[in-house]
Scaffold this motif. Structure first.
Motif, PDB file in Angstrom:
ATOM      1  N   ILE A  23      61.453 -19.658  60.392  1.00  0.00           N
ATOM      2  CA  ILE A  23      62.454 -20.517  61.017  1.00  0.00           C
ATOM      3  C   ILE A  23      62.433 -21.904  60.377  1.00  0.00           C
ATOM      4  CG2 ILE A  23      63.075 -21.698  63.163  1.00  0.00           C
ATOM      5  CD1 ILE A  23      62.144 -19.156  64.643  1.00  0.00           C
ATOM      6  N   LYS A  24      61.229 -22.426  60.150  1.00  0.00           N
ATOM      7  CA  LYS A  24      61.096 -23.751  59.547  1.00  0.00           C
ATOM      8  C   LYS A  24      61.654 -23.779  58.128  1.00  0.00           C
ATOM      9  CE  LYS A  24      57.178 -25.076  57.812  1.00  0.00           C
ATOM     10  NZ  LYS A  24      55.743 -25.467  57.680  1.00  0.00           N
ATOM     11  N   GLU A  25      61.294 -22.782  57.326  1.00  0.00           N
ATOM     12  CA  GLU A  25      61.772 -22.752  55.952  1.00  0.00           C
ATOM     13  C   GLU A  25      63.279 -22.490  55.897  1.00  0.00           C
ATOM     14  OE1 GLU A  25      60.174 -23.600  53.358  1.00  0.00           O
ATOM     15  OE2 GLU A  25      58.175 -23.758  54.257  1.00  0.00           O
ATOM     16  N   GLY A  26      63.790 -21.730  56.852  1.00  0.00           N
ATOM     17  CA  GLY A  26      65.224 -21.528  56.912  1.00  0.00           C
ATOM     18  C   GLY A  26      65.965 -22.817  57.224  1.00  0.00           C
ATOM     19  N   PHE A  27      65.438 -23.593  58.172  1.00  0.00           N
ATOM     20  CA  PHE A  27      66.041 -24.874  58.527  1.00  0.00           C
ATOM     21  C   PHE A  27      66.113 -25.805  57.326  1.00  0.00           C
ATOM     22  CE2 PHE A  27      65.673 -29.269  60.062  1.00  0.00           C
ATOM     23  CZ  PHE A  27      66.784 -29.332  60.909  1.00  0.00           C
ATOM     24  N   LYS A  29      66.632 -25.035  54.445  1.00  0.00           N
ATOM     25  CA  LYS A  29      67.668 -24.550  53.525  1.00  0.00           C
ATOM     26  C   LYS A  29      69.009 -24.394  54.236  1.00  0.00           C
ATOM     27  CE  LYS A  29      64.116 -22.314  50.812  1.00  0.00           C
ATOM     28  NZ  LYS A  29      63.094 -23.131  51.515  1.00  0.00           N
ATOM     29  N   GLN A  30      69.133 -25.073  55.363  1.00  0.00           N
ATOM     30  CA  GLN A  30      70.374 -25.108  56.133  1.00  0.00           C
ATOM     31  C   GLN A  30      70.745 -23.725  56.685  1.00  0.00           C
ATOM     32  OE1 GLN A  30      73.037 -27.044  53.275  1.00  0.00           O
ATOM     33  NE2 GLN A  30      72.701 -28.990  54.331  1.00  0.00           N
ATOM     34  N   LEU A  31      69.733 -22.960  57.015  1.00  0.00           N
ATOM     35  CA  LEU A  31      69.931 -21.683  57.685  1.00  0.00           C
ATOM     36  C   LEU A  31      69.417 -21.822  59.116  1.00  0.00           C
ATOM     37  CD1 LEU A  31      68.715 -19.155  54.943  1.00  0.00           C
ATOM     38  CD2 LEU A  31      71.063 -19.837  55.460  1.00  0.00           C
ATOM     39  N   ASP A  32      70.268 -21.564  60.081  1.00  0.00           N
ATOM     40  CA  ASP A  32      69.910 -21.664  61.493  1.00  0.00           C
ATOM     41  C   ASP A  32      69.415 -20.296  61.941  1.00  0.00           C
ATOM     42  OD1 ASP A  32      69.628 -22.206  64.144  1.00  0.00           O
ATOM     43  OD2 ASP A  32      71.769 -22.429  64.559  1.00  0.00           O
ATOM     44  N   VAL A  33      68.083 -20.159  62.075  1.00  0.00           N
ATOM     45  CA  VAL A  33      67.480 -18.854  62.329  1.00  0.00           C
ATOM     46  C   VAL A  33      66.808 -18.843  63.700  1.00  0.00           C
ATOM     47  CG1 VAL A  33      65.874 -17.109  61.459  1.00  0.00           C
ATOM     48  CG2 VAL A  33      67.059 -18.616  59.848  1.00  0.00           C
ATOM     49  N   GLU A  34      67.044 -17.777  64.462  1.00  0.00           N
ATOM     50  CA  GLU A  34      66.418 -17.599  65.768  1.00  0.00           C
ATOM     51  C   GLU A  34      65.755 -16.229  65.848  1.00  0.00           C
ATOM     52  OE1 GLU A  34      68.784 -18.309  69.218  1.00  0.00           O
ATOM     53  OE2 GLU A  34      69.874 -19.988  68.300  1.00  0.00           O
ATOM     54  N   LEU A  35      64.830 -16.106  66.792  1.00  0.00           N
ATOM     55  CA  LEU A  35      64.143 -14.837  67.019  1.00  0.00           C
ATOM     56  C   LEU A  35      64.959 -13.956  67.950  1.00  0.00           C
ATOM     57  CD1 LEU A  35      61.587 -13.021  66.784  1.00  0.00           C
ATOM     58  CD2 LEU A  35      60.681 -14.281  68.761  1.00  0.00           C
ATOM     59  N   LEU A  36      65.022 -12.662  67.614  1.00  0.00           N
ATOM     60  CA  LEU A  36      65.673 -11.650  68.436  1.00  0.00           C
ATOM     61  C   LEU A  36      64.670 -10.523  68.634  1.00  0.00           C
ATOM     62  CD1 LEU A  36      68.565 -10.870  69.607  1.00  0.00           C
ATOM     63  CD2 LEU A  36      68.810  -9.490  67.530  1.00  0.00           C
ATOM     64  N   ASN A 249      53.374 -19.458  49.251  1.00  0.00           N
ATOM     65  CA  ASN A 249      54.022 -19.710  50.538  1.00  0.00           C
ATOM     66  C   ASN A 249      55.073 -18.608  50.715  1.00  0.00           C
ATOM     67  OD1 ASN A 249      55.708 -20.609  52.661  1.00  0.00           O
ATOM     68  ND2 ASN A 249      55.141 -22.740  52.271  1.00  0.00           N
ATOM     69  N   VAL A 250      54.661 -17.535  51.373  1.00  0.00           N
ATOM     70  CA  VAL A 250      55.519 -16.353  51.472  1.00  0.00           C
ATOM     71  C   VAL A 250      56.824 -16.673  52.188  1.00  0.00           C
ATOM     72  CG1 VAL A 250      55.670 -13.967  52.263  1.00  0.00           C
ATOM     73  CG2 VAL A 250      53.483 -14.869  51.482  1.00  0.00           C
ATOM     74  N   ALA A 251      56.743 -17.400  53.290  1.00  0.00           N
ATOM     75  CA  ALA A 251      57.952 -17.722  54.051  1.00  0.00           C
ATOM     76  C   ALA A 251      58.937 -18.503  53.194  1.00  0.00           C
ATOM     77  CB  ALA A 251      57.578 -18.512  55.304  1.00  0.00           C
ATOM     78  N   ARG A 252      58.438 -19.453  52.429  1.00  0.00           N
ATOM     79  CA  ARG A 252      59.330 -20.259  51.581  1.00  0.00           C
ATOM     80  C   ARG A 252      59.973 -19.406  50.494  1.00  0.00           C
ATOM     81  NH1 ARG A 252      56.471 -25.430  49.718  1.00  0.00           N
ATOM     82  NH2 ARG A 252      56.773 -25.766  51.952  1.00  0.00           N
ATOM     83  N   GLU A 253      59.157 -18.577  49.823  1.00  0.00           N
ATOM     84  CA  GLU A 253      59.696 -17.722  48.764  1.00  0.00           C
ATOM     85  C   GLU A 253      60.706 -16.727  49.328  1.00  0.00           C
ATOM     86  OE1 GLU A 253      59.117 -17.866  45.545  1.00  0.00           O
ATOM     87  OE2 GLU A 253      57.573 -19.430  45.571  1.00  0.00           O
ATOM     88  N   PHE A 254      60.407 -16.191  50.487  1.00  0.00           N
ATOM     89  CA  PHE A 254      61.285 -15.211  51.116  1.00  0.00           C
ATOM     90  C   PHE A 254      62.621 -15.844  51.501  1.00  0.00           C
ATOM     91  CE2 PHE A 254      61.590 -11.974  54.847  1.00  0.00           C
ATOM     92  CZ  PHE A 254      62.484 -11.211  54.120  1.00  0.00           C
TER      93      PHE A 254
END
Length: 266
Positions: A23-27, A29-36, A249-254
């Motif tokens: 979620i942090k890495e998405g933010f 990069k201007q991606l609004d990500v939430e958990l489902l 940093n897997v989350a960042r690369e992903f």
């Protein structure tokens, strides 16, 4: 752009740190990500879903809803069916552990053997059997599951996992079991950094390209003749061992990969 990370509820609890990182890495990069989680419906504003479950039907439903699914449903289907994984390896010319369906102990030609469920993960449904009685016990226990049989291959209770983001090997670990033939870290095994030889890298890239995958683990074991054999694919693959043994940093690369993928669809 709005996106969601899907987890089964129990897995979401165990993986809360990685979810927060995504979620942090998405933010950033201007991606609004939430958990489902669980049986929650996919909101109408979803443009993409990072699917971290193992239900092929659910991931396929997300695709039919018109959103980008990461990994796509075909990756989920093949990676979570060990027989399908071996069939893919055969098509791609990648050596793998000989695998066939098991119906009863009459299918066993030689002991010891490995019996595992076709859809298992984490090593929990893998059994080393040395007698007909042990096979019968496993078959009875999994009466409602598809079982597979493999020859037991001495491999020092270790395997290696290559982590693929897109078509790139971003890291690898060697996992070694403690007090068991299973190398799974979730079962108490240890992990150390591993530099994969060129043939393994080529095999993993070949698999990722064929699957058109986004983020998977590709597991190999090495037999007594030093031949590398594909064991399993992992989707969804965890990141804990890679974080512990490398600076990746897997989350960042992903999330960077996801951004590039989304841009290609616009």
């Amino acid at each position: 752009m709005k996106g969601y990370i899907y987890y089964d509820e129990e897995d979401a609890v165990r993986n809360h740190w990685f979810i927060d990182e995504l979620i942090k890495e998405g933010f950033a990069k201007q991606l609004d990500v939430e958990l489902l989680t669980g049986d929650a419906d996919l909101p109408n504003d979803a443009k993409f879903v990072i699917y971290r479950g193992r239900d092929f039907g659910k991931s396929r439903q997300f695709e039919s809803d018109g959103v980008i699914v990461i990994n796509r449903s075909e990756v989920n289907r093949i990676a979570n069916d060990k027989l399908q994984t071996c069939e893919l390896a055969a098509i791609l010319g990648i050596p793998s552990i000989p695998t066939r369906r098991l119906n009863s102990s009459l299918d066993v030609r030689e002991y010891p053997v490995i019996i595992k469920t076709a859809d298992g993960h984490g090593g929990a449904d893998v059994h080393l059997c040395t007698t007909e009685a042990e096979v019968d016990e496993v078959v009875a226990h999994y009466a409602d599951r598809q079982l597979l049989i493999q020859p037991y291959i001495e491999h020092g209770s270790s395997d290696v996992r290559l982590y693929m983001i897109g078509n790139e090997v971003v890291g690898a670990v060697k996992r070694t079991g403690v007090g068991t033939f299973k190398a799974n870290v979730a079962l108490g095994g240890t992990a150390e950094r591993f530099v994969p030889p060129s043939p393994l890298r080529k095999f993993a890239v070949r698999i990722a390209k064929a699957l058109k995958s986004d983020y998977i683990g590709v597991d190999f074991i090495q037999n007594k003749d030093n031949v590398w054999l594909l064991n399993e694919l992992e989707d969804p693959v965890g990141a804990r061992s890679l974080y512990e043994t490398s600076e990746v940093n897997v989350a960042r690369e992903f999330m960077q990969h996801i951004c590039r993928k989304i841009e290609k669809t616009l």
